[in-house]
Design an enzyme around this catalytic site. Sequence first.
Site, PDB file in Angstrom:
ATOM      1  N   GLY A  85       8.485   0.747   6.286  1.00  0.00           N
ATOM      2  CA  GLY A  85       8.829   1.522   7.477  1.00  0.00           C
ATOM      3  C   GLY A  85       7.631   1.603   8.392  1.00  0.00           C
ATOM      4  O   GLY A  85       6.493   1.455   7.947  1.00  0.00           O
ATOM      5  N   ALA A 114      10.035  10.945  26.862  1.00  0.00           N
ATOM      6  CA  ALA A 114       9.811  10.717  28.292  1.00  0.00           C
ATOM      7  C   ALA A 114       8.879   9.522  28.534  1.00  0.00           C
ATOM      8  O   ALA A 114       8.910   8.912  29.601  1.00  0.00           O
ATOM      9  CB  ALA A 114       9.227  11.979  28.943  1.00  0.00           C
ATOM     10  N   TYR A 157      11.719   7.190  15.512  1.00  0.00           N
ATOM     11  CA  TYR A 157      11.580   7.206  14.052  1.00  0.00           C
ATOM     12  C   TYR A 157      12.687   8.066  13.423  1.00  0.00           C
ATOM     13  O   TYR A 157      13.321   7.667  12.435  1.00  0.00           O
ATOM     14  CB  TYR A 157      10.200   7.770  13.722  1.00  0.00           C
ATOM     15  CG  TYR A 157       9.845   7.836  12.260  1.00  0.00           C
ATOM     16  CD1 TYR A 157       9.512   6.693  11.543  1.00  0.00           C
ATOM     17  CD2 TYR A 157       9.798   9.064  11.593  1.00  0.00           C
ATOM     18  CE1 TYR A 157       9.150   6.766  10.205  1.00  0.00           C
ATOM     19  CE2 TYR A 157       9.432   9.154  10.252  1.00  0.00           C
ATOM     20  CZ  TYR A 157       9.110   7.996   9.566  1.00  0.00           C
ATOM     21  OH  TYR A 157       8.752   8.068   8.243  1.00  0.00           O
ATOM     22  N   ARG A 211       0.840  -1.209   0.000  1.00  0.00           N
ATOM     23  CA  ARG A 211       0.000   0.000   0.000  1.00  0.00           C
ATOM     24  C   ARG A 211       0.871   1.253   0.000  1.00  0.00           C
ATOM     25  O   ARG A 211       2.109   1.163  -0.010  1.00  0.00           O
ATOM     26  CB  ARG A 211      -0.917   0.004   1.225  1.00  0.00           C
ATOM     27  CG  ARG A 211      -0.138   0.105   2.530  1.00  0.00           C
ATOM     28  CD  ARG A 211      -1.066   0.130   3.726  1.00  0.00           C
ATOM     29  NE  ARG A 211      -0.447   0.832   4.847  1.00  0.00           N
ATOM     30  CZ  ARG A 211      -0.975   0.931   6.056  1.00  0.00           C
ATOM     31  NH1 ARG A 211      -2.143   0.379   6.298  1.00  0.00           N
ATOM     32  NH2 ARG A 211      -0.355   1.581   7.005  1.00  0.00           N
TER      33      ARG A 211
HETATM   34  P1  NAI Z   1       2.395   2.671   5.109  1.00  0.00           P
HETATM   35  O1  NAI Z   1       2.279   2.341   6.556  1.00  0.00           O
HETATM   36  O2  NAI Z   1       1.161   3.045   4.358  1.00  0.00           O
HETATM   37  O3  NAI Z   1       3.101   1.457   4.316  1.00  0.00           O
HETATM   38  C1  NAI Z   1       4.223   0.792   4.825  1.00  0.00           C
HETATM   39  C2  NAI Z   1       4.214  -0.642   4.320  1.00  0.00           C
HETATM   40  O4  NAI Z   1       5.358  -1.310   4.875  1.00  0.00           O
HETATM   41  C3  NAI Z   1       2.972  -1.414   4.779  1.00  0.00           C
HETATM   42  O5  NAI Z   1       2.385  -2.099   3.707  1.00  0.00           O
HETATM   43  C4  NAI Z   1       3.525  -2.366   5.819  1.00  0.00           C
HETATM   44  O6  NAI Z   1       2.810  -3.598   5.922  1.00  0.00           O
HETATM   45  C5  NAI Z   1       4.957  -2.580   5.322  1.00  0.00           C
HETATM   46  N1  NAI Z   1       5.828  -3.064   6.381  1.00  0.00           N
HETATM   47  C6  NAI Z   1       5.914  -2.621   7.651  1.00  0.00           C
HETATM   48  N2  NAI Z   1       6.770  -3.378   8.343  1.00  0.00           N
HETATM   49  C7  NAI Z   1       7.250  -4.319   7.519  1.00  0.00           C
HETATM   50  C8  NAI Z   1       8.149  -5.401   7.675  1.00  0.00           C
HETATM   51  N3  NAI Z   1       8.730  -5.668   8.838  1.00  0.00           N
HETATM   52  N4  NAI Z   1       8.404  -6.198   6.606  1.00  0.00           N
HETATM   53  C9  NAI Z   1       7.816  -5.955   5.408  1.00  0.00           C
HETATM   54  N5  NAI Z   1       6.944  -4.947   5.208  1.00  0.00           N
HETATM   55  C10 NAI Z   1       6.651  -4.144   6.252  1.00  0.00           C
HETATM   56  O7  NAI Z   1       3.488   3.825   5.029  1.00  0.00           O
HETATM   57  P2  NAI Z   1       3.785   4.913   3.889  1.00  0.00           P
HETATM   58  O8  NAI Z   1       3.208   6.193   4.311  1.00  0.00           O
HETATM   59  O9  NAI Z   1       3.473   4.394   2.547  1.00  0.00           O
HETATM   60  O10 NAI Z   1       5.382   5.041   4.062  1.00  0.00           O
HETATM   61  C11 NAI Z   1       6.318   4.327   3.275  1.00  0.00           C
HETATM   62  C12 NAI Z   1       7.709   4.783   3.672  1.00  0.00           C
HETATM   63  O11 NAI Z   1       7.791   6.200   3.531  1.00  0.00           O
HETATM   64  C13 NAI Z   1       8.076   4.481   5.117  1.00  0.00           C
HETATM   65  O12 NAI Z   1       9.451   4.129   5.205  1.00  0.00           O
HETATM   66  C14 NAI Z   1       7.824   5.802   5.824  1.00  0.00           C
HETATM   67  O13 NAI Z   1       8.591   5.913   6.990  1.00  0.00           O
HETATM   68  C15 NAI Z   1       8.253   6.779   4.745  1.00  0.00           C
HETATM   69  N6  NAI Z   1       7.711   8.131   4.879  1.00  0.00           N
HETATM   70  C16 NAI Z   1       6.364   8.397   4.747  1.00  0.00           C
HETATM   71  C17 NAI Z   1       5.894   9.715   4.808  1.00  0.00           C
HETATM   72  C18 NAI Z   1       4.445  10.083   4.635  1.00  0.00           C
HETATM   73  O14 NAI Z   1       4.104  11.283   4.663  1.00  0.00           O
HETATM   74  N7  NAI Z   1       3.539   9.134   4.434  1.00  0.00           N
HETATM   75  C19 NAI Z   1       6.815  10.837   5.057  1.00  0.00           C
HETATM   76  C20 NAI Z   1       8.192  10.436   5.193  1.00  0.00           C
HETATM   77  C21 NAI Z   1       8.606   9.143   5.082  1.00  0.00           C
END
Ligand code: NAI
Length: 446
Positions: free
Chosen positions: A289, A297, A352, A216
């Site tokens: 992620g 805290a 994070y 996703r």
């Molecule tokens: P999301 O939560 O919608 O998607 C993350 C996906 O990673 C999910 O499908 C989840 O199941 C998968 N995932 C989590 N842990 C896992 C694991 N151990 N093994 C395999 N898959 C795993 O997050 P989103 O918003 O799409 O973020 C994607 C990346 O972008 C992340 O690294 C997030 O930290 C980074 N990010 C997102 C921002 C935002 O505004 N949405 C801003 C800055 C960074």
Amino acid sequence: MTDMYTQLVSRGPGRDIARKLGLPQPVVLRRYLPDQPLITGPVLVQGAGSGADELAATLLSWNLDVRRHAVPKEKLGAIILVLDELGRPEDLARPVLTAATSLRDLAPNSRVITVSRTAADTADPAVAAARQGVDGLLRSLAKELRAGATGNGILLAGGVRTTSPSTLGALRFFLSGRSAFVDGQFLTVSSAEGQLPAHAGKPLAGKVAVVTGAARGIGAAIARTLYRDGATLVVVDIPAAGDHLAAVANEVRGTALQLDISRTDAGQRIIDHAVERHGRLDIVIHNAGITRDKLLANMDEGRWNSVIAVNIAAQLRINEALLASGHFRSSPRIVSVASTSGIAGNRGQTNYAASKGGVMGMVRATAPLIGTHGGSINAVAPGFIETEMTAKIPFAVREVARRLNSLQQGGQPGDVAEAIAFLASDAAGGISGEVLRVCGQNLVGA
Ligand code: NAI
């Protein structure tokens, strides 16, 4: 995820009302579509030296409408300011003030791009001062541009030329709609490696790419964009996201690998799957992620450790397996997703931000290692992106957060994906160890 306000005020009566009330006036950004021209309107190349002449000649060979001198009142698609021969700060005045006279002629969604040299490369204080000056100049100018126009810079290291492959690759990226939400940023071209694709529409043709966290959000958008650009996809996510993952795999005609990336054997599982199913492995995108926000805290070990384990420790372990593998040796490319939280910090996100800062440190230190195989590694740091995650932020906080950048709107998952697709391509082969922010030039923090 939609941003109704931007749709409302970008045209017609809504635009007039917003202007009268002094409200933010975001415009709908020009985003990349296959077969779209690189840029619409003439490109003004300013700067006196041979680097500027050679660059202008190359742009002409791309059939762009190139100007070496401004034509009064003509609407411009882009200004490219070549500043690769600066000797002292006073040298900035002439080219910069000449370019300034054309700024009012920039069309909506146009581009200003500087091409200069890295300040770190010289021991001469005056040269370093002039070069570093471009940094402050460009970032300030980007904040002055309006109507979806952006300002970005290319920094040439060592003997890299204005026409080296990745200089041209970065220039094409910044000119195009692929960089719609990248603003006020620099990309350093550190070597003459890399090559422009034979087919501009399918720069990743023949490559096998793995995207983690692809069920996703941003990960699914990355998979779609790499597929559009010609790559064969392996999409990875946790078993609990299996149905969504299968849907994405079907959409991009790739294969799904259900895998928790924090497992110790994750790297080998990824390599084995890619090689067994597709015969090779060229690109790995570390996107998976998680967040487990709490003020420090109130932080517990579980929240701290799980974020570090998924967001950075897993990437380090997978990279070790990749670098040791004989299957990851043909111009291998790794791109990691970091976050502006890891640069500027964010209340409630110490865990994070530590993990995302870690991603940036890892990328810098891994660049020489993957370089020995002719490869590259970079990170993309998204700012406020319109996803399910950010849609959950309370309305007032979300509205402030998404407007606090030079483009006065949130980015789309596809904007992050475009930057990643560029860094995963051979056109970016001379760029390694870099962090590119996709944040519309966040106004708060670093
Ligand atoms: P999301 O939560 O919608 O998607 C993350 C996906 O990673 C999910 O499908 C989840 O199941 C998968 N995932 C989590 N842990 C896992 C694991 N151990 N093994 C395999 N898959 C795993 O997050 P989103 O918003 O799409 O973020 C994607 C990346 O972008 C992340 O690294 C997030 O930290 C980074 N990010 C997102 C921002 C935002 O505004 N949405 C801003 C800055 C960074």
